[in-house]
Design a protein around this motif. Structure first.
Motif, PDB file in Angstrom:
ATOM      1  N   SER A 179       1.367   3.684   4.700  1.00  0.00           N
ATOM      2  CA  SER A 179       1.788   2.512   3.909  1.00  0.00           C
ATOM      3  C   SER A 179       3.333   2.438   3.838  1.00  0.00           C
ATOM      4  CB  SER A 179       1.453   2.811   2.099  1.00  0.00           C
ATOM      5  OG  SER A 179       2.289   3.821   1.498  1.00  0.00           O
ATOM      6  N   GLY A 183       2.334  -0.641   7.829  1.00  0.00           N
ATOM      7  CA  GLY A 183       1.133  -0.684   7.175  1.00  0.00           C
ATOM      8  C   GLY A 183       1.133  -1.742   5.852  1.00  0.00           C
ATOM      9  N   VAL A 184       1.862  -1.853   5.206  1.00  0.00           N
ATOM     10  CA  VAL A 184       1.829  -2.876   4.148  1.00  0.00           C
ATOM     11  C   VAL A 184       1.910  -4.399   4.599  1.00  0.00           C
ATOM     12  CG1 VAL A 184       2.390  -1.166   2.288  1.00  0.00           C
ATOM     13  CG2 VAL A 184       4.288  -2.494   3.223  1.00  0.00           C
ATOM     14  N   ALA A 187      -1.286  -5.042   6.189  1.00  0.00           N
ATOM     15  CA  ALA A 187      -2.227  -4.973   4.747  1.00  0.00           C
ATOM     16  C   ALA A 187      -2.040  -6.365   4.052  1.00  0.00           C
ATOM     17  CB  ALA A 187      -2.127  -4.098   3.815  1.00  0.00           C
ATOM     18  N   ILE A 199      -5.640   0.483   1.677  1.00  0.00           N
ATOM     19  CA  ILE A 199      -4.659   1.487   2.045  1.00  0.00           C
ATOM     20  C   ILE A 199      -4.836   2.479   1.785  1.00  0.00           C
ATOM     21  CG2 ILE A 199      -2.197   1.700   1.949  1.00  0.00           C
ATOM     22  CD1 ILE A 199      -1.561  -1.260   1.567  1.00  0.00           C
ATOM     23  N   GLU A 201      -3.013   6.219   1.519  1.00  0.00           N
ATOM     24  CA  GLU A 201      -1.581   6.892   1.733  1.00  0.00           C
ATOM     25  C   GLU A 201      -1.562   8.250   1.370  1.00  0.00           C
ATOM     26  OE1 GLU A 201       1.954   8.342   2.311  1.00  0.00           O
ATOM     27  OE2 GLU A 201       1.555   6.242   2.814  1.00  0.00           O
ATOM     28  N   ILE A 206       3.087   4.776  -2.450  1.00  0.00           N
ATOM     29  CA  ILE A 206       3.037   3.899  -1.360  1.00  0.00           C
ATOM     30  C   ILE A 206       4.487   3.647  -1.011  1.00  0.00           C
ATOM     31  CG2 ILE A 206       0.916   2.722  -1.770  1.00  0.00           C
ATOM     32  CD1 ILE A 206       2.178   0.304  -2.647  1.00  0.00           C
ATOM     33  N   ILE A 229      -6.014   0.366  -2.988  1.00  0.00           N
ATOM     34  CA  ILE A 229      -4.905   1.428  -2.690  1.00  0.00           C
ATOM     35  C   ILE A 229      -5.453   2.770  -3.032  1.00  0.00           C
ATOM     36  CG2 ILE A 229      -2.585   2.090  -2.983  1.00  0.00           C
ATOM     37  CD1 ILE A 229      -2.112  -0.905  -3.275  1.00  0.00           C
ATOM     38  N   THR A 231      -3.877   6.449  -2.849  1.00  0.00           N
ATOM     39  CA  THR A 231      -2.399   7.682  -2.695  1.00  0.00           C
ATOM     40  C   THR A 231      -3.248   8.840  -2.888  1.00  0.00           C
ATOM     41  OG1 THR A 231      -2.074   7.345  -5.142  1.00  0.00           O
ATOM     42  CG2 THR A 231      -0.900   5.689  -3.578  1.00  0.00           C
TER      43      THR A 231
END
Length: 462
Positions: A179, A183-184, A187, A199, A201, A206, A229, A231
């Motif tokens: 992320s 990545g973001v 995304a 995502i 991470e 992130i 997301i 994480t």
């Protein structure tokens, strides 16, 4: 083929270096194996921003009713969006060709390899081979997508950023591993066009290099836009034997299986230092980077290295600054070393992120006593008028001397606003000077003045 300066690689480090060397009166050549402009102009910074702009336009149209405008239901033409992006990149690359001619720089197409005795061997793309001699040889070979051991890229189902820009069709679902900025940004692009995006991470937050408050705000914004997301999670394996991908993800609560069409590996970049003659020439490397001093001399006299292959931030503007610093020092000009703590970082998802200097956590760890000011865009008149109220500006000052230690922004157009902070820090501006610098109204940028005022208990609009 004798030159004062030979540059290997024509990315934003290499081509800028070559131009500055030519401006300083040096006979210059640049060696490039693929396209002038390197990854940044052809497969990175520029074409990704073109893709993101298309996504933003699509998003605007989808929300046109909020601005009092009726619009027919829009449809994203994925192939046309990709075609526009490639056209933008091609135009930029042609612009570099013009700059090379204008500055009388010899462009030699082929793969360069440094050799002892101030020489560069170039294997042409047509199979020819030639040897160049240069008083100063600057290596600017850049980086490529980092390939994780348990996430081998096949270029079709498990891809890097390069393939993500030119997929033949829009995937219905995608897992993005990592992320960071790459990545973001992808995304956001794919999710805005309707792809179901998750995502994954490894770190707790992130965009882990950013201030934690920025990370938390982006998490809320991306979730609000429909991106899932995960994480503190890691991809253990990917099964591509079926029609799609089965992704095994290790989380704090156990293993999960995600199914998707495409896996995008966005786990950063790795330096291109293999097979370019470093070992034969005696140039030292450490942990995958070329060892250089503050003016980019390698361990062998007459050879230099800049950009993603040395230890600074792997950013286009860093590579350009390093190249200019390097050749100006070669030319005998007075040059200050680059301050790597005053390098802005930008991420172009929506909302955008821009930051420079210390995070709050890093400033505390460095022993500073802090004054922190934060101003949310939710109370900014311009942000309200623009329909872009997500985010804030956060400024971190040294309480003792008023020095601006860091700035962290998330919101619309903040990547354009961060330059003010870079200049302010370069000039050693204090918090009080920022408060008394009259900012225009209504603008997003007046949030900087308001954040400085907030740090000193003088904020007006909070």
């Amino acid at each position: 083929m004798n030159y004062d300066v030979i540059v290997i690689g024509s990315g934003p480090g290499g081509y800028v270096t070559a131009i500055r060397a030519s401006q300083l009166g040096m006979k210059t050549a640049i060696v490039e194996r693929e396209s002038l402009g390197g990854i940044c102009l052809n497969w990175g910074c520029i074409p990704t921003k073109a893709l993101i702009k298309s996504a933003q336009v699509f998003e605007y149209i989808n929300h046109a009713a909020e601005y009092g405008i009726e619009a027919a239901e829009p449809k994203a033409d994925f192939a046309a969006i990709v075609k526009r992006s490639r056209g933008v990149a091609d135009g930029m690359s042609k612009g570099i060709q013009f700059l090379m001619k204008k500055n009388k720089i010899d462009v030699i197409m082929g793969t360069g390899k440094v050799k002892p005795g101030q020489k560069v061997e170039v294997k042409g793309n047509d199979g020819t081979q030639q040897e160049l001699t240069g008083k100063h040889i600057i290596i600017a070979t850049g980086g490529r997508s980092r390939e994780l051991p348990n996430l081998k890229q096949d270029g079709k189902k498990v891809i890097g950023y390069r393939q993500a820009m030119v997929l033949p069709e829009q995937p219905k679902s995608m897992v993005v591993v990592g992320s960071g900025a790459i990545g973001v940004e992808f995304a956001y692009f794919y999710a805005t066009l309707g792809t179901k995006v998750t995502i994954v991470e490894f770190m707790e937050n992130i965009v882990p290099v950013e201030d934690e408050e920025v990370s938390k705000q982006l998490l809320r914004s991306l979730k609000k836009s429909g991106i899932e997301i995960m994480t503190s999670s890691s991809v253990e394996s990917v099964d591509t034997s079926g029609s799609g991908c089965k992704v095994q993800v290790k989380t704090a609560t156990g293993m999960q299986t995600l199914e998707c069409d495409i896996v995008l590996s966005a786990a950063g970049v790795v330096a291109n230092i293999e097979n370019i003659g470093l070992e034969e020439t005696g140039i030292k490397t450490d942990k995958g980077k070329v060892v250089v001093d503050e003016f980019y001399n390698t361990t062998v006299k007459g050879y230099y290295a800049i950009g993603d292959i040395v230890g600074g931030q792997a950013l286009a503007h860093v590579a350009s600054a390093e190249g200019i610093t390097c050749v100006e020092k070669i030319a005998g000009l007075h040059v200050d070393p680059i301050d790597y703590n005053n390098i802005p970082g930008c991420t172009y998802c929506s909302p955008e992120i821009a930051s420079v200097g210390y995070t709050e956590k890093a400033a505390k760890a460095a022993g500073y006593e802090l004054k922190i000011g934060k101003f949310p865009f939710s109370v900014s008149g311009k942000a309200s008028a623009a329909g872009a109220k997500d985010g804030f500006v956060k400024l971190i000052f040294d309480a003792k001397y008023g020095e601006l230690l860091g700035a962290h922004m998330i919101g619309a157009n903040v990547t354009e606003m961060i330059a003010e902070i870079v200049v302010a820090r370069k000039l050693e501006t204090t918090g009080h000077e920022m408060i008394k610098s009259v900012h225009p109204h209504p603008t997003m940028s007046e949030a900087i003045m308001e954040a400085a005022a907030a740090a000193y208990g003088e904020v007006i609009h909070l």
